[in-house]
Design a protein around this motif. Structure first.
Motif, PDB file in Angstrom:
ATOM      1  N   PHE A 175       0.662  -1.243   0.098  1.00  0.00           N
ATOM      2  CA  PHE A 175      -0.102   0.072  -0.088  1.00  0.00           C
ATOM      3  C   PHE A 175       0.775   1.341  -0.078  1.00  0.00           C
ATOM      4  O   PHE A 175       2.047   1.325   0.408  1.00  0.00           O
ATOM      5  N   ILE A 176       0.287   2.277  -0.601  1.00  0.00           N
ATOM      6  CA  ILE A 176       0.767   3.581  -0.234  1.00  0.00           C
ATOM      7  C   ILE A 176      -0.032   4.633   0.308  1.00  0.00           C
ATOM      8  O   ILE A 176      -1.410   4.603  -0.234  1.00  0.00           O
ATOM      9  N   GLU A 177       0.079   5.401   1.213  1.00  0.00           N
ATOM     10  CA  GLU A 177      -1.123   6.469   1.894  1.00  0.00           C
ATOM     11  C   GLU A 177      -0.364   7.577   2.121  1.00  0.00           C
ATOM     12  O   GLU A 177       0.804   7.941   2.492  1.00  0.00           O
ATOM     13  N   ASN A 178      -1.186   8.591   1.983  1.00  0.00           N
ATOM     14  CA  ASN A 178      -0.843  10.133   2.136  1.00  0.00           C
ATOM     15  C   ASN A 178      -1.882  10.571   2.990  1.00  0.00           C
ATOM     16  O   ASN A 178      -3.321  10.587   2.897  1.00  0.00           O
ATOM     17  N   GLN A 179      -1.560  11.315   4.224  1.00  0.00           N
ATOM     18  CA  GLN A 179      -2.496  11.567   5.424  1.00  0.00           C
ATOM     19  C   GLN A 179      -1.927  13.281   5.592  1.00  0.00           C
ATOM     20  O   GLN A 179      -0.811  13.308   5.827  1.00  0.00           O
ATOM     21  N   SER A 227       0.031  21.134  12.228  1.00  0.00           N
ATOM     22  CA  SER A 227      -0.505  20.981  10.944  1.00  0.00           C
ATOM     23  C   SER A 227       0.961  19.999  10.198  1.00  0.00           C
ATOM     24  O   SER A 227       2.053  20.036  10.522  1.00  0.00           O
ATOM     25  N   ASP A 228       0.530  18.902   9.321  1.00  0.00           N
ATOM     26  CA  ASP A 228       1.550  18.046   8.998  1.00  0.00           C
ATOM     27  C   ASP A 228       0.946  17.446   7.556  1.00  0.00           C
ATOM     28  O   ASP A 228      -0.235  17.216   7.616  1.00  0.00           O
ATOM     29  N   ILE A 229       1.815  16.617   7.005  1.00  0.00           N
ATOM     30  CA  ILE A 229       1.579  15.767   5.901  1.00  0.00           C
ATOM     31  C   ILE A 229       2.424  14.717   5.960  1.00  0.00           C
ATOM     32  O   ILE A 229       3.697  14.620   5.985  1.00  0.00           O
ATOM     33  N   LEU A 230       1.823  13.536   6.000  1.00  0.00           N
ATOM     34  CA  LEU A 230       2.652  12.323   6.285  1.00  0.00           C
ATOM     35  C   LEU A 230       2.491  11.185   4.842  1.00  0.00           C
ATOM     36  O   LEU A 230       1.430  11.474   4.221  1.00  0.00           O
ATOM     37  N   LEU A 231       3.671  10.387   4.659  1.00  0.00           N
ATOM     38  CA  LEU A 231       3.518   9.612   3.649  1.00  0.00           C
ATOM     39  C   LEU A 231       3.909   8.144   4.427  1.00  0.00           C
ATOM     40  O   LEU A 231       4.692   7.881   5.174  1.00  0.00           O
ATOM     41  N   ARG A 232       2.947   7.130   4.067  1.00  0.00           N
ATOM     42  CA  ARG A 232       3.247   5.737   4.393  1.00  0.00           C
ATOM     43  C   ARG A 232       3.291   4.831   3.211  1.00  0.00           C
ATOM     44  O   ARG A 232       2.749   4.723   2.308  1.00  0.00           O
ATOM     45  N   HIS A 284       4.812  -1.276   8.269  1.00  0.00           N
ATOM     46  CA  HIS A 284       4.871  -0.159   7.168  1.00  0.00           C
ATOM     47  C   HIS A 284       5.877   0.811   7.999  1.00  0.00           C
ATOM     48  O   HIS A 284       6.021   0.856   9.043  1.00  0.00           O
ATOM     49  N   LEU A 285       6.272   1.709   7.020  1.00  0.00           N
ATOM     50  CA  LEU A 285       7.058   3.029   7.514  1.00  0.00           C
ATOM     51  C   LEU A 285       6.331   3.993   7.107  1.00  0.00           C
ATOM     52  O   LEU A 285       5.506   4.086   6.184  1.00  0.00           O
ATOM     53  N   GLY A 286       6.443   5.342   7.816  1.00  0.00           N
ATOM     54  CA  GLY A 286       6.240   6.466   7.420  1.00  0.00           C
ATOM     55  C   GLY A 286       7.332   7.673   7.697  1.00  0.00           C
ATOM     56  O   GLY A 286       7.842   7.339   8.484  1.00  0.00           O
ATOM     57  N   SER A 287       6.811   8.687   7.263  1.00  0.00           N
ATOM     58  CA  SER A 287       7.552   9.870   7.513  1.00  0.00           C
ATOM     59  C   SER A 287       6.642  11.056   6.926  1.00  0.00           C
ATOM     60  O   SER A 287       5.694  11.220   6.312  1.00  0.00           O
TER      61      SER A 287
END
Length: 327
Positions: free
Chosen positions: A229-233, A241-246, A262-265
């Motif tokens: 999977f790929i996810e943007n939050q 406020s922030d934007i994350l990618l997993r 999973h990994l995220g940043s």
């Protein structure tokens, strides 16, 4: 420098999609991995637990601080009353150890960073009509490639509350209970690709209401036990406020048990975040298929014959018996 290299590597790895089940089936329907929530419920009388062990490293350039976070994500889901309704309790409990480099001091914060209860209800399902889900018997391509109609999503509404119990160091000054509403959509782009999107408005009525979104793309391999999977939050609030990618992978051990990693940043330095999550999902399936009255069945549903057909067969048998007697 090491943190930047890890982030770049993660960014490349994230261009891989992920898999999610569309609705109740004989196989577990989990919202893991990631945070995007499916539009579908788990199914009536299904009890499901979804748990993840979290490790996160945060560096805050503006505060000149470093911190390590250990914690757990969890979600308890139950199919309530009917197939389209689900009650869900979800949360994240963490322990954060912060070192302030300039001051040479340490601080520990422990509490819920997420703690909420709500109901999710499916209001529209494009596959509710079996005629819309029939395969094309004359074209393999038609069944396995993208079609514009596949963009039509299932839609569910969520209403619940976020709880802030005691002196929570992550949400100082927030009330004990604040409303939360959300919309979840889910589109099956092809038999192997699923697109999920969420929009939520949380902590309504507080000094720091939060607007968030999540978009998740899923893919199942030819071996359906494996998925990625790929996810943007994203979050928007005066507090944070922030934007994350997993990105990550899941493996189905059996119809009721799934494991994932999973990994995220994020991509800012106040704070800079990188995290890893190891999780699993397990369900106790007490679901029973609803039996449809024979007169309401379509095409011999439930393997039974329509009443009219049964009556005709009895009349034929009675006529044959009568003919034999007359003869």
């Amino acid at each position: 420098m090491a943190l930047r290299i890890i982030k770049k590597t993660l960014f490349v790895l994230c261009f891989v999609p992920f898999f999610a089940h569309a609705q109740y089936t004989d196989v577990i329907n989990s919202n893991r991995p990631g945070r995007a929530v499916s539009a579908y419920a788990v199914g009536k009388n299904v009890v499901q637990a979804e748990v993840g062990l979290v490790y996160e490293q945060q560096d805050n350039a503006s505060l000149n601080s470093d911190s390590n976070i250990f914690g757990a994500d969890f979600s308890i889901r139950y199919g309530l009353l009917f197939e389209t309704l689900e009650i869900n309790y979800e949360g994240t409990f963490i322990n954060q150890n912060i070192t302030f480099t300039d001051l040479g001091t340490d601080e520990t914060r422990t509490d819920f960073s997420r703690n909420r209860l709500g109901l999710k209800y499916l209001i529209f399902d494009p596959f509710k009509n079996p005629e819309n889900n029939k395969p094309n018997l004359y074209s393999w391509r038609a069944n396995n490639v993208f079609q514009w109609k596949n963009l039509i999503p299932a839609v569910s509404l969520y209403a619940g509350a976020t709880f802030n119990l005691g002196e929570n160091p992550f949400y100082v000054g927030d009330p004990t209970v604040s409303p939360r509403v959300a919309v979840a959509t889910q589109s099956r782009l092809s038999p192997r690709f699923v697109l999920i999107s969420n929009i939520a408005y949380d902590r309504i009525g507080t000094d720091f209401p939060e607007l968030s979104y999540a978009v998740s793309l899923s893919h199942a391999f030819r071996d359906p036990k494996w998925s990625v999977f790929i996810e943007n939050q994203g979050f928007k609030s005066d507090r944070y406020s922030d934007i994350l990618l997993r990105s990550g992978v899941a493996y189905l051990f059996n119809p009721n048990f799934q494991a994932d990693f999973h990994l995220g940043s994020n991509f800012k330095n106040s704070p800079s975040r990188i995290f890893a999550v190891l999780g699993f999902s397990y369900r106790m399936d007490f679901h029973k298929d609803k039996l449809v009255a024979i007169e309401d069945q379509k095409g011999g549903q439930n393997g039974k014959i329509r009443k009219n057909s049964a009556k005709k067969n009895r009349k034929k048998k009675d006529k044959k018996k009568k003919d034999k007697i007359d003869f």
